[in-house]
Structures are given as structure tokens and as C-alpha cells.
Design a protein around this motif. Structure first.
Motif, PDB file in Angstrom:
ATOM      1  N   PRO A  92       0.793  -1.231   0.000  1.00  0.00           N
ATOM      2  CA  PRO A  92       0.000   0.000   0.000  1.00  0.00           C
ATOM      3  C   PRO A  92       0.821   1.275   0.000  1.00  0.00           C
ATOM      4  O   PRO A  92       0.264   2.359  -0.118  1.00  0.00           O
ATOM      5  CB  PRO A  92      -0.765  -0.111   1.319  1.00  0.00           C
ATOM      6  CG  PRO A  92       0.201  -0.795   2.240  1.00  0.00           C
ATOM      7  CD  PRO A  92       0.942  -1.777   1.372  1.00  0.00           C
ATOM      8  N   HIS A  93       2.145   1.169   0.052  1.00  0.00           N
ATOM      9  CA  HIS A  93       2.948   2.367   0.239  1.00  0.00           C
ATOM     10  C   HIS A  93       3.295   3.085  -1.063  1.00  0.00           C
ATOM     11  O   HIS A  93       3.767   4.232  -1.025  1.00  0.00           O
ATOM     12  CB  HIS A  93       4.232   2.014   0.989  1.00  0.00           C
ATOM     13  CG  HIS A  93       3.985   1.464   2.362  1.00  0.00           C
ATOM     14  ND1 HIS A  93       3.519   2.233   3.399  1.00  0.00           N
ATOM     15  CD2 HIS A  93       4.108   0.204   2.860  1.00  0.00           C
ATOM     16  CE1 HIS A  93       3.377   1.501   4.485  1.00  0.00           C
ATOM     17  NE2 HIS A  93       3.728   0.253   4.189  1.00  0.00           N
ATOM     18  N   TYR A  94       3.093   2.428  -2.207  1.00  0.00           N
ATOM     19  CA  TYR A  94       3.376   3.033  -3.501  1.00  0.00           C
ATOM     20  C   TYR A  94       2.161   2.813  -4.400  1.00  0.00           C
ATOM     21  O   TYR A  94       1.733   1.678  -4.590  1.00  0.00           O
ATOM     22  CB  TYR A  94       4.627   2.412  -4.125  1.00  0.00           C
ATOM     23  CG  TYR A  94       5.840   2.519  -3.236  1.00  0.00           C
ATOM     24  CD1 TYR A  94       6.656   3.638  -3.269  1.00  0.00           C
ATOM     25  CD2 TYR A  94       6.139   1.496  -2.334  1.00  0.00           C
ATOM     26  CE1 TYR A  94       7.761   3.738  -2.432  1.00  0.00           C
ATOM     27  CE2 TYR A  94       7.240   1.591  -1.494  1.00  0.00           C
ATOM     28  CZ  TYR A  94       8.042   2.711  -1.547  1.00  0.00           C
ATOM     29  OH  TYR A  94       9.124   2.813  -0.712  1.00  0.00           O
ATOM     30  N   ARG A  95       1.628   3.897  -4.974  1.00  0.00           N
ATOM     31  CA  ARG A  95       0.401   3.794  -5.754  1.00  0.00           C
ATOM     32  C   ARG A  95       0.652   4.095  -7.233  1.00  0.00           C
ATOM     33  O   ARG A  95       1.562   4.822  -7.592  1.00  0.00           O
ATOM     34  CB  ARG A  95      -0.647   4.754  -5.198  1.00  0.00           C
ATOM     35  CG  ARG A  95      -1.018   4.481  -3.739  1.00  0.00           C
ATOM     36  CD  ARG A  95      -1.570   3.070  -3.548  1.00  0.00           C
ATOM     37  NE  ARG A  95      -1.853   2.789  -2.162  1.00  0.00           N
ATOM     38  CZ  ARG A  95      -3.034   3.018  -1.574  1.00  0.00           C
ATOM     39  NH1 ARG A  95      -4.027   3.541  -2.273  1.00  0.00           N
ATOM     40  NH2 ARG A  95      -3.208   2.738  -0.306  1.00  0.00           N
ATOM     41  N   GLY A  96      -0.224   3.526  -8.067  1.00  0.00           N
ATOM     42  CA  GLY A  96      -0.113   3.699  -9.503  1.00  0.00           C
ATOM     43  C   GLY A  96       0.371   2.429 -10.165  1.00  0.00           C
ATOM     44  O   GLY A  96       0.624   1.409  -9.510  1.00  0.00           O
ATOM     45  N   GLY A  97       0.504   2.465 -11.472  1.00  0.00           N
ATOM     46  CA  GLY A  97       0.956   1.307 -12.223  1.00  0.00           C
ATOM     47  C   GLY A  97       1.302   1.699 -13.644  1.00  0.00           C
ATOM     48  O   GLY A  97       1.018   2.819 -14.084  1.00  0.00           O
ATOM     49  N   ARG A 123     -10.051  11.966  -1.780  1.00  0.00           N
ATOM     50  CA  ARG A 123      -8.752  12.296  -1.183  1.00  0.00           C
ATOM     51  C   ARG A 123      -7.806  12.898  -2.229  1.00  0.00           C
ATOM     52  O   ARG A 123      -7.053  13.838  -1.931  1.00  0.00           O
ATOM     53  CB  ARG A 123      -8.139  11.035  -0.562  1.00  0.00           C
ATOM     54  CG  ARG A 123      -6.864  11.300   0.215  1.00  0.00           C
ATOM     55  CD  ARG A 123      -7.127  12.118   1.471  1.00  0.00           C
ATOM     56  NE  ARG A 123      -5.866  12.591   2.045  1.00  0.00           N
ATOM     57  CZ  ARG A 123      -5.274  13.733   1.709  1.00  0.00           C
ATOM     58  NH1 ARG A 123      -5.835  14.536   0.808  1.00  0.00           N
ATOM     59  NH2 ARG A 123      -4.133  14.074   2.267  1.00  0.00           N
ATOM     60  N   ILE A 124      -7.847  12.382  -3.449  1.00  0.00           N
ATOM     61  CA  ILE A 124      -7.028  12.944  -4.531  1.00  0.00           C
ATOM     62  C   ILE A 124      -7.428  14.388  -4.788  1.00  0.00           C
ATOM     63  O   ILE A 124      -6.583  15.285  -4.904  1.00  0.00           O
ATOM     64  CB  ILE A 124      -7.171  12.099  -5.814  1.00  0.00           C
ATOM     65  CG1 ILE A 124      -6.452  10.754  -5.659  1.00  0.00           C
ATOM     66  CG2 ILE A 124      -6.610  12.853  -7.027  1.00  0.00           C
ATOM     67  CD1 ILE A 124      -6.722   9.775  -6.779  1.00  0.00           C
ATOM     68  N   ARG A 125      -8.725  14.623  -4.878  1.00  0.00           N
ATOM     69  CA  ARG A 125      -9.197  15.986  -5.123  1.00  0.00           C
ATOM     70  C   ARG A 125      -8.815  16.920  -3.981  1.00  0.00           C
ATOM     71  O   ARG A 125      -8.423  18.077  -4.219  1.00  0.00           O
ATOM     72  CB  ARG A 125     -10.715  15.971  -5.316  1.00  0.00           C
ATOM     73  CG  ARG A 125     -11.160  15.407  -6.661  1.00  0.00           C
ATOM     74  CD  ARG A 125     -12.656  15.196  -6.701  1.00  0.00           C
ATOM     75  NE  ARG A 125     -13.128  14.889  -8.058  1.00  0.00           N
ATOM     76  CZ  ARG A 125     -14.323  14.365  -8.330  1.00  0.00           C
ATOM     77  NH1 ARG A 125     -15.167  14.091  -7.321  1.00  0.00           N
ATOM     78  NH2 ARG A 125     -14.672  14.131  -9.574  1.00  0.00           N
ATOM     79  N   ALA A 216      -1.149  11.513  -1.371  1.00  0.00           N
ATOM     80  CA  ALA A 216      -2.565  11.729  -1.063  1.00  0.00           C
ATOM     81  C   ALA A 216      -3.224  10.463  -0.528  1.00  0.00           C
ATOM     82  O   ALA A 216      -3.965  10.500   0.456  1.00  0.00           O
ATOM     83  CB  ALA A 216      -3.298  12.203  -2.320  1.00  0.00           C
ATOM     84  N   LEU A 217      -2.932   9.332  -1.142  1.00  0.00           N
ATOM     85  CA  LEU A 217      -3.653   8.099  -0.843  1.00  0.00           C
ATOM     86  C   LEU A 217      -3.080   7.319   0.340  1.00  0.00           C
ATOM     87  O   LEU A 217      -3.667   6.317   0.748  1.00  0.00           O
ATOM     88  CB  LEU A 217      -3.691   7.215  -2.088  1.00  0.00           C
ATOM     89  CG  LEU A 217      -4.462   7.815  -3.273  1.00  0.00           C
ATOM     90  CD1 LEU A 217      -4.297   6.951  -4.513  1.00  0.00           C
ATOM     91  CD2 LEU A 217      -5.943   7.981  -2.929  1.00  0.00           C
ATOM     92  N   THR A 218      -1.968   7.775   0.866  1.00  0.00           N
ATOM     93  CA  THR A 218      -1.392   7.087   2.024  1.00  0.00           C
ATOM     94  C   THR A 218      -1.382   7.964   3.270  1.00  0.00           C
ATOM     95  O   THR A 218      -0.782   7.592   4.275  1.00  0.00           O
ATOM     96  CB  THR A 218       0.041   6.607   1.726  1.00  0.00           C
ATOM     97  OG1 THR A 218       0.857   7.747   1.410  1.00  0.00           O
ATOM     98  CG2 THR A 218       0.065   5.621   0.578  1.00  0.00           C
ATOM     99  N   THR A 219      -2.045   9.117   3.195  1.00  0.00           N
ATOM    100  CA  THR A 219      -2.155   9.995   4.360  1.00  0.00           C
ATOM    101  C   THR A 219      -3.594  10.487   4.497  1.00  0.00           C
ATOM    102  O   THR A 219      -4.380  10.440   3.537  1.00  0.00           O
ATOM    103  CB  THR A 219      -1.244  11.232   4.232  1.00  0.00           C
ATOM    104  OG1 THR A 219      -1.645  12.012   3.093  1.00  0.00           O
ATOM    105  CG2 THR A 219       0.211  10.822   4.069  1.00  0.00           C
ATOM    106  N   ASP A 220      -3.932  10.984   5.696  1.00  0.00           N
ATOM    107  CA  ASP A 220      -5.248  11.594   5.870  1.00  0.00           C
ATOM    108  C   ASP A 220      -5.159  13.082   5.541  1.00  0.00           C
ATOM    109  O   ASP A 220      -4.108  13.578   5.111  1.00  0.00           O
ATOM    110  CB  ASP A 220      -5.794  11.358   7.282  1.00  0.00           C
ATOM    111  CG  ASP A 220      -4.943  11.993   8.379  1.00  0.00           C
ATOM    112  OD1 ASP A 220      -4.151  12.923   8.083  1.00  0.00           O
ATOM    113  OD2 ASP A 220      -5.066  11.566   9.542  1.00  0.00           O
TER     114      ASP A 220
END
Length: 227
Positions: A92-97, A123-125, A216-220
Motif C-alpha cells: 500500500p505504500h506506492y500507488r499507480g501502475g 482524497r485525490i481531489r 494523497a492516498l497514504t495519508t489523511d
């Protein structure tokens, strides 16, 4: 697996003929040609994966099967007319592909966030709105402009999404439902000796974009780590 640094026209010639003979009888009779094309594509895909793995944290490689899934769409032809490669960053620590598509109808390299869940989309927005200057700098950076024209592709809502102002300076991005980067290649470019280097450079150019999205996706909303 033997490395293959340059593709030949075996892939496109096979797929072009398959497109007009997309049936099991023809495929069975030409299975040897398929195996040659598949082997060439697979060796190239593996080499791309190994090159990116030297620079990024990756999950498992996925080379898509040429067989269409006909369980829920009986009107589909039995075979795809492209070869496709995908490998994700290590969650979960690295996002995308990263995705590479080879087809006579159009080849491209790219990736992004095709269908983010509602909470991830929000969360991205939120992050884009809060860190607009940072995101704008990434999208206007030389690598993003060179390889992707400085553009994000994907569907968007017609007006400002709920909770965001239509006057927000980042509204162009906040309206997005999909966040995709895509670079097209003509067949002539795919067959060049430097195509491997171009694909690798294209994928690596996406890193700042992915690092922003990962943040963005690994933090609040307060920037506290979720993992």
C-alpha cells in the motif's frame, strides 16, 4: 528468458491478420505464428519490467492473455488484437501502475488511476486543491510535457464536484474522475531500436505524478500516515 531489446514486425503482422480472421479455426492453424509473436512481446515486456524495477518499487508483472473472456459477452471475438503489459507499484505504500499496449490499431504507454474508489477520488481531489502549486508544477514539468503533452486524460464531471468551488484555480483537475497519462506511438516508432529506452523513459517520467498521488492516498487530510 532471453532478452529482446528491439521488436520486429512479427507482432504487428500477426495481429493485423488476426483482426480479419478472428476465429478459432484460423487461430489453431496459425498457432506457430502466434507463439513467435507472443514470445517476442513477452521478452520485451519482461525487459521493460526489469528496467523499471531497478528504479521503482513494483508488484508482480502481468502479461495479458490474448484470449477474450466470453463468459459475459458472447458477441465478442475470441481473441484480442493487441498484446498488453501491466505492473503495479507495490501497495500500500506506492500507488499507480504502468501499462504498455502494442497493436496495429495504436500502441501506447501510460498509466494512472482509471476508476478510483469514492474515498480515494475525494482524497485525490482534496490533495490537488490543497497543494495546487505543487501539482501544477508537476503537470508543467519538462518530462510530463515532453512525453504526455502536459495533459491528464480521463472522464470528468460537468460541474464542480460536491464540496469544491467552481472558482477553484485547480477546477480543471478537480473535475476529473479519472487521472490518466498516455503517450501514443506509431508503428514506426515501436520498431525503432530505441523503443525500449523510450518506454522506460516514459514510465520514469510518471514518477513525480505517482509520488504526489501516493502522498494523497497514504495519508489523511492532516497529512498523517495511514499505514
Amino acid at each position: 528468458m532471453t532478452k529482446l531489446t528491439k521488436l520486429t514486425d512479427n507482432i504487428f503482422s500477426f495481429l493485423s491478420v488476426l483482426a480479419v480472421n478472428n476465429n478459432r479455426e484460423w487461430f489453431a492453424a496459425n498457432k506457430k505464428d502466434y507463439e513467435v509473436a507472443k514470445g517476442e512481446a513477452s521478452r520485451f515486456f519482461q525487459e521493460v519490467y526489469e528496467r523499471i524495477k531497478e528504479k521503482d518499487h513494483l508488484g508482480a508483472i502481468k502479461i495479458y492473455r490474448i484470449y477474450n473472456d466470453l463468459r459475459f459477452a458472447k458477441d465478442k471475438p475470441p481473441y484480442k488484437t493487441h498484446f498488453g503489459l501491466y505492473f503495479p507499484r507495490l501497495q500500500p505504500h506506492y500507488r499507480g501502475g504502468y501499462y504498455l499496449h502494442l497493436s496495429p490499431e495504436g500502441s501506447f504507454a501510460g498509466g494512472g488511476f482509471f476508476n478510483p474508489e469514492a474515498k480515494d477520488l475525494l482524497r485525490i481531489r482534496q490533495e490537488i486543491a490543497a497543494e495546487g502549486a505543487v501539482f501544477s508544477q508537476i503537470m508543467s514539468s519538462a518530462p510530463i510535457k515532453k512525453y504526455f503533452g502536459g495533459q491528464l486524460f480521463g472522464e470528468a464531471v460537468k460541474t464542480a464536484p460536491k464540496g469544491f468551488s467552481k472558482d477553484d484555480p485547480m477546477i480543471e483537475y478537480l473535475r476529473k474522475k479519472q487521472f490518466l497519462l498516455k503517450r501514443d506511438f506509431p508503428i514506426s516508432a515501436v520498431l525503432e531500436a530505441d523503443f525500449l529506452e523510450e518506454v522506460v523513459a516514459t514510465f520514469l517520467a510518471m514518477r513525480p505524478f505517482y509520488d504526489f498521488m501516493t502522498g494523497a492516498l497514504t495519508t489523511d487530510l492532516n497529512g498523517e500516515p495511514l499505514y
